[in-house]
Write an enzyme that holds these catalytic residues in place. Sequence first.
Site, PDB file in Angstrom:
ATOM      1  N   GLY A   1       5.997   5.141   8.491  1.00  0.00           N
ATOM      2  CA  GLY A   1       5.185   6.353   8.457  1.00  0.00           C
ATOM      3  C   GLY A   1       5.268   7.072   9.783  1.00  0.00           C
ATOM      4  O   GLY A   1       6.266   6.957  10.504  1.00  0.00           O
ATOM      5  N   SER A   2       4.217   7.770  10.115  1.00  0.00           N
ATOM      6  CA  SER A   2       4.254   8.610  11.306  1.00  0.00           C
ATOM      7  C   SER A   2       4.069   7.770  12.580  1.00  0.00           C
ATOM      8  O   SER A   2       3.493   6.682  12.553  1.00  0.00           O
ATOM      9  CB  SER A   2       3.139   9.654  11.222  1.00  0.00           C
ATOM     10  OG  SER A   2       1.892   9.002  11.119  1.00  0.00           O
ATOM     11  N   THR A   3       4.549   8.306  13.671  1.00  0.00           N
ATOM     12  CA  THR A   3       4.447   7.634  14.962  1.00  0.00           C
ATOM     13  C   THR A   3       2.977   7.451  15.343  1.00  0.00           C
ATOM     14  O   THR A   3       2.574   6.399  15.864  1.00  0.00           O
ATOM     15  CB  THR A   3       5.220   8.458  16.015  1.00  0.00           C
ATOM     16  OG1 THR A   3       6.600   8.446  15.623  1.00  0.00           O
ATOM     17  CG2 THR A   3       5.106   7.881  17.404  1.00  0.00           C
TER      18      THR A   3
ATOM     19  N   GLU B   1       9.163  16.475  15.499  1.00  0.00           N
ATOM     20  CA  GLU B   1       9.634  16.208  14.137  1.00  0.00           C
ATOM     21  C   GLU B   1       8.957  17.215  13.198  1.00  0.00           C
ATOM     22  O   GLU B   1       7.736  17.255  13.101  1.00  0.00           O
ATOM     23  CB  GLU B   1       9.260  14.785  13.723  1.00  0.00           C
ATOM     24  CG  GLU B   1       9.796  14.439  12.344  1.00  0.00           C
ATOM     25  CD  GLU B   1       9.441  13.021  11.918  1.00  0.00           C
ATOM     26  OE1 GLU B   1       8.284  12.619  12.091  1.00  0.00           O
ATOM     27  OE2 GLU B   1      10.331  12.328  11.401  1.00  0.00           O
TER      28      GLU B   1
ATOM     29  N   GLY C   1       1.461   4.720  13.255  1.00  0.00           N
ATOM     30  CA  GLY C   1       2.119   3.481  13.684  1.00  0.00           C
ATOM     31  C   GLY C   1       1.497   2.926  14.959  1.00  0.00           C
ATOM     32  O   GLY C   1       1.283   1.716  15.099  1.00  0.00           O
TER      33      GLY C   1
ATOM     34  N   CYS D   1      13.133  10.726   7.645  1.00  0.00           N
ATOM     35  CA  CYS D   1      13.001  10.331   9.044  1.00  0.00           C
ATOM     36  C   CYS D   1      14.342  10.362   9.763  1.00  0.00           C
ATOM     37  O   CYS D   1      14.386  10.422  10.975  1.00  0.00           O
ATOM     38  CB  CYS D   1      12.375   8.951   9.124  1.00  0.00           C
ATOM     39  SG  CYS D   1      13.175   7.795   8.039  1.00  0.00           S
TER      40      CYS D   1
ATOM     41  N   GLU E   1       8.559   1.462  11.276  1.00  0.00           N
ATOM     42  CA  GLU E   1       9.624   2.468  11.136  1.00  0.00           C
ATOM     43  C   GLU E   1       8.934   3.813  11.214  1.00  0.00           C
ATOM     44  O   GLU E   1       8.173   4.169  10.311  1.00  0.00           O
ATOM     45  CB  GLU E   1      10.322   2.352   9.780  1.00  0.00           C
ATOM     46  CG  GLU E   1      10.943   1.011   9.488  1.00  0.00           C
ATOM     47  CD  GLU E   1      12.142   0.707  10.339  1.00  0.00           C
ATOM     48  OE1 GLU E   1      12.590   1.581  11.113  1.00  0.00           O
ATOM     49  OE2 GLU E   1      12.625  -0.429  10.259  1.00  0.00           O
TER      50      GLU E   1
ATOM     51  N   LYS F   1       0.838  -1.196   0.000  1.00  0.00           N
ATOM     52  CA  LYS F   1       0.000   0.000   0.000  1.00  0.00           C
ATOM     53  C   LYS F   1       0.874   1.248   0.000  1.00  0.00           C
ATOM     54  O   LYS F   1       1.446   1.635   1.004  1.00  0.00           O
ATOM     55  CB  LYS F   1      -0.939   0.043   1.200  1.00  0.00           C
ATOM     56  CG  LYS F   1      -2.025   1.109   0.981  1.00  0.00           C
ATOM     57  CD  LYS F   1      -2.460   1.790   2.244  1.00  0.00           C
ATOM     58  CE  LYS F   1      -2.148   3.238   2.449  1.00  0.00           C
ATOM     59  NZ  LYS F   1      -2.100   4.195   1.393  1.00  0.00           N
TER      60      LYS F   1
HETATM   61  P1  NAP Z   1       1.597   8.535   7.575  1.00  0.00           P
HETATM   62  O1  NAP Z   1       0.499   9.491   7.476  1.00  0.00           O
HETATM   63  O2  NAP Z   1       1.762   7.770   8.815  1.00  0.00           O
HETATM   64  O3  NAP Z   1       1.447   7.572   6.307  1.00  0.00           O
HETATM   65  C1  NAP Z   1       2.278   6.465   6.073  1.00  0.00           C
HETATM   66  C2  NAP Z   1       1.482   5.423   5.344  1.00  0.00           C
HETATM   67  O4  NAP Z   1       0.452   4.931   6.204  1.00  0.00           O
HETATM   68  C3  NAP Z   1       0.758   5.940   4.092  1.00  0.00           C
HETATM   69  O5  NAP Z   1       0.740   4.931   3.129  1.00  0.00           O
HETATM   70  C4  NAP Z   1      -0.629   6.217   4.628  1.00  0.00           C
HETATM   71  O6  NAP Z   1      -1.614   6.233   3.635  1.00  0.00           O
HETATM   72  C5  NAP Z   1      -0.799   5.031   5.549  1.00  0.00           C
HETATM   73  N1  NAP Z   1      -1.872   5.215   6.531  1.00  0.00           N
HETATM   74  C6  NAP Z   1      -2.465   6.347   6.966  1.00  0.00           C
HETATM   75  N2  NAP Z   1      -3.420   6.066   7.866  1.00  0.00           N
HETATM   76  C7  NAP Z   1      -3.448   4.718   8.017  1.00  0.00           C
HETATM   77  C8  NAP Z   1      -4.218   3.810   8.807  1.00  0.00           C
HETATM   78  N3  NAP Z   1      -5.158   4.240   9.640  1.00  0.00           N
HETATM   79  N4  NAP Z   1      -3.960   2.489   8.710  1.00  0.00           N
HETATM   80  C9  NAP Z   1      -3.002   2.043   7.881  1.00  0.00           C
HETATM   81  N5  NAP Z   1      -2.244   2.840   7.092  1.00  0.00           N
HETATM   82  C10 NAP Z   1      -2.451   4.173   7.164  1.00  0.00           C
HETATM   83  O7  NAP Z   1       3.005   9.199   7.361  1.00  0.00           O
HETATM   84  P2  NAP Z   1       3.384  10.234   6.240  1.00  0.00           P
HETATM   85  O8  NAP Z   1       2.852  11.536   6.697  1.00  0.00           O
HETATM   86  O9  NAP Z   1       3.013   9.748   4.908  1.00  0.00           O
HETATM   87  O10 NAP Z   1       4.992  10.148   6.301  1.00  0.00           O
HETATM   88  C11 NAP Z   1       5.745  10.919   7.158  1.00  0.00           C
HETATM   89  C12 NAP Z   1       6.131  10.183   8.418  1.00  0.00           C
HETATM   90  O11 NAP Z   1       6.756   8.948   8.130  1.00  0.00           O
HETATM   91  C13 NAP Z   1       7.123  10.932   9.240  1.00  0.00           C
HETATM   92  O12 NAP Z   1       6.737  10.935  10.589  1.00  0.00           O
HETATM   93  C14 NAP Z   1       8.425  10.171   9.087  1.00  0.00           C
HETATM   94  O13 NAP Z   1       9.353  10.283  10.085  1.00  0.00           O
HETATM   95  C15 NAP Z   1       7.951   8.806   8.899  1.00  0.00           C
HETATM   96  N6  NAP Z   1       8.928   8.036   8.149  1.00  0.00           N
HETATM   97  C16 NAP Z   1       9.687   7.124   8.814  1.00  0.00           C
HETATM   98  C17 NAP Z   1      10.651   6.389   8.148  1.00  0.00           C
HETATM   99  C18 NAP Z   1      11.479   5.381   8.870  1.00  0.00           C
HETATM  100  O14 NAP Z   1      12.079   4.550   8.232  1.00  0.00           O
HETATM  101  N7  NAP Z   1      11.533   5.370  10.174  1.00  0.00           N
HETATM  102  C19 NAP Z   1      10.837   6.586   6.791  1.00  0.00           C
HETATM  103  C20 NAP Z   1      10.061   7.522   6.139  1.00  0.00           C
HETATM  104  C21 NAP Z   1       9.093   8.237   6.841  1.00  0.00           C
HETATM  105  P3  NAP Z   1      -2.154   7.634   3.060  1.00  0.00           P
HETATM  106  O15 NAP Z   1      -1.062   8.234   2.294  1.00  0.00           O
HETATM  107  O16 NAP Z   1      -3.297   7.235   2.237  1.00  0.00           O
HETATM  108  O17 NAP Z   1      -2.549   8.462   4.254  1.00  0.00           O
END
Ligand code: NAP
Length: 476
Positions: free
Chosen positions: A227-229, A380, A232, A283, A249, A174
């Site tokens: 994705g976001s904490t 962050e 997660g 991240c 992650e 996804k």
């Molecule tokens: P996000 O909103 O958490 O989204 C990440 C993924 O999760 C997207 O595919 C999103 O889909 C999906 N998602 C959203 N709500 C969900 C739910 N209820 N159930 C299952 N999946 C869901 O994060 P983001 O804003 O895209 O990315 C930024 C964050 O990711 C930052 O906090 C960053 O630090 C973190 N990140 C961490 C790493 C690492 O390796 N540690 C790497 C990259 C990014 P949609 O796009 O459709 O909302």
Amino acid sequence: MFQELTASFIDGRIQGASQSRRELIDPAAEEVFHAVSEAGQTDVARVAVAADRAWRKEWRDLAPGKRAELLFRLAELIEQNADQLAQLDSRSMGKPLASARGEVMAGARTFRYYAGALSFPAGDVIPVARGGFDFTIRQPLGVVACIVPWNFPFAIACWKTAPALAAGNAVLLKPAAASPLGALALGRLAMEAGLPAGILQVLVGSGAEMGDALVSDPHVRKVSFTGSTEVGRHVMRTAAQDFTRVSLELGGKSPNIIFADSDWEKAADSAPLAVFDNTGQDCCARSRVFVEASIHKAFLVRFVESARRLRVGSPADPDTELGPLVSKGRRDAVEAFVEGARRSGRVIHCGGERPAGRGFYYPPTIITGVETTDECWREEIFGPVACVRAFTNEDEMLAEVNASPFGLSASIWTRDLNRALRVSRRVESGVVSINCHNSVHIEAPFGGFKHSGMGRDLGLAALEGFSELKNIYIDA
Ligand code: NAP
Ligand code: MG
């Protein structure tokens, strides 16, 4: 390539679930450039059933050598299509085309690494007290869901998909709603490489809409999430119901620690890309800079000068180092952090002003005079903002480094080997870089402590994470 990528990739072909239509916006032009029909909750179940069926029939019992052959072929196809693949995600999320191409090539290397890993010994023979013959094997989990963000859309899709497939699982990938195209293209290339239909399916859609259905689907045995904490935490809670395995992650607020005895000029010259690369949407961004007081002033001058030299511009321009932020929402969020700092009287040394014109741009911004309670120091930002503080005492500095709930990466600059090792041990983060900022190696485990997540991507650790450990004992 764009024209064909209009819906999810299900059971071997692009097919519209047409739950709803989403327009993809080019963040540099602020213009719609493509649209996809999104899958919804009701599509998840049938896609998971198709995955489970294909897994039992065509993948679970396939010889590792055969799986490796297919994954090597996929790596080749990724490389052959690198230019086109780079266009897809660059256009969706605004990263410079050259960086996007680098990401695609890293994706290909990831497949090659895991294909190669399949020819190495796995498992242990254990001398047990009873005296018989005891050994372990690793078995695939079954269907796994891989949920990836938009900041490194292609690379992270490969980090998860490659070890999952190599370990013998079927994958439901996804991608983020903002950047589905590279993942879709990956699904098609996997078919072209000869993977059976249903083994890698790509669900295009909103996480808020279909995420719960995916995480709680009875066929899904593991969720590997980046994705976001906040999301997660929600995924982990949902997964707990059925003891679905999770690997997470999450976010970071990584320190860049510069001691006076280091090659601090090199540290200052590299500090801008360590935090501003990918326009800070990384991240691992080294967004909290700790500088030993005796060199603080000189370091800051040089850091600011190097940051000012970064070329911000159109992702299509080969000279561009930083593109726009992914969306208006992200740009506004970054701006709000900087305005908050300005209102509190913090010193803004460069950047700090949204440029006029089109595109969700924000310049590299360096802030000093921050208190450890400031939002911009603690949270962050996920944008091109760095905060710098001076330190005099190693223990106090470490206490502040570890006061963060995050613990993903850290850089340590020193010429003193003992200090480098002592501080690396004490920093609470999953990854430490000494005299550099390299956090990611395909061959080495990558992941965080504390709120930065659990489980590891990459390296052999990821391969283990996508399998169950079984112990077999033969009485003898
Ligand atoms: P996000 O909103 O958490 O989204 C990440 C993924 O999760 C997207 O595919 C999103 O889909 C999906 N998602 C959203 N709500 C969900 C739910 N209820 N159930 C299952 N999946 C869901 O994060 P983001 O804003 O895209 O990315 C930024 C964050 O990711 C930052 O906090 C960053 O630090 C973190 N990140 C961490 C790493 C690492 O390796 N540690 C790497 C990259 C990014 P949609 O796009 O459709 O909302
Ligand atoms: Mg989100």
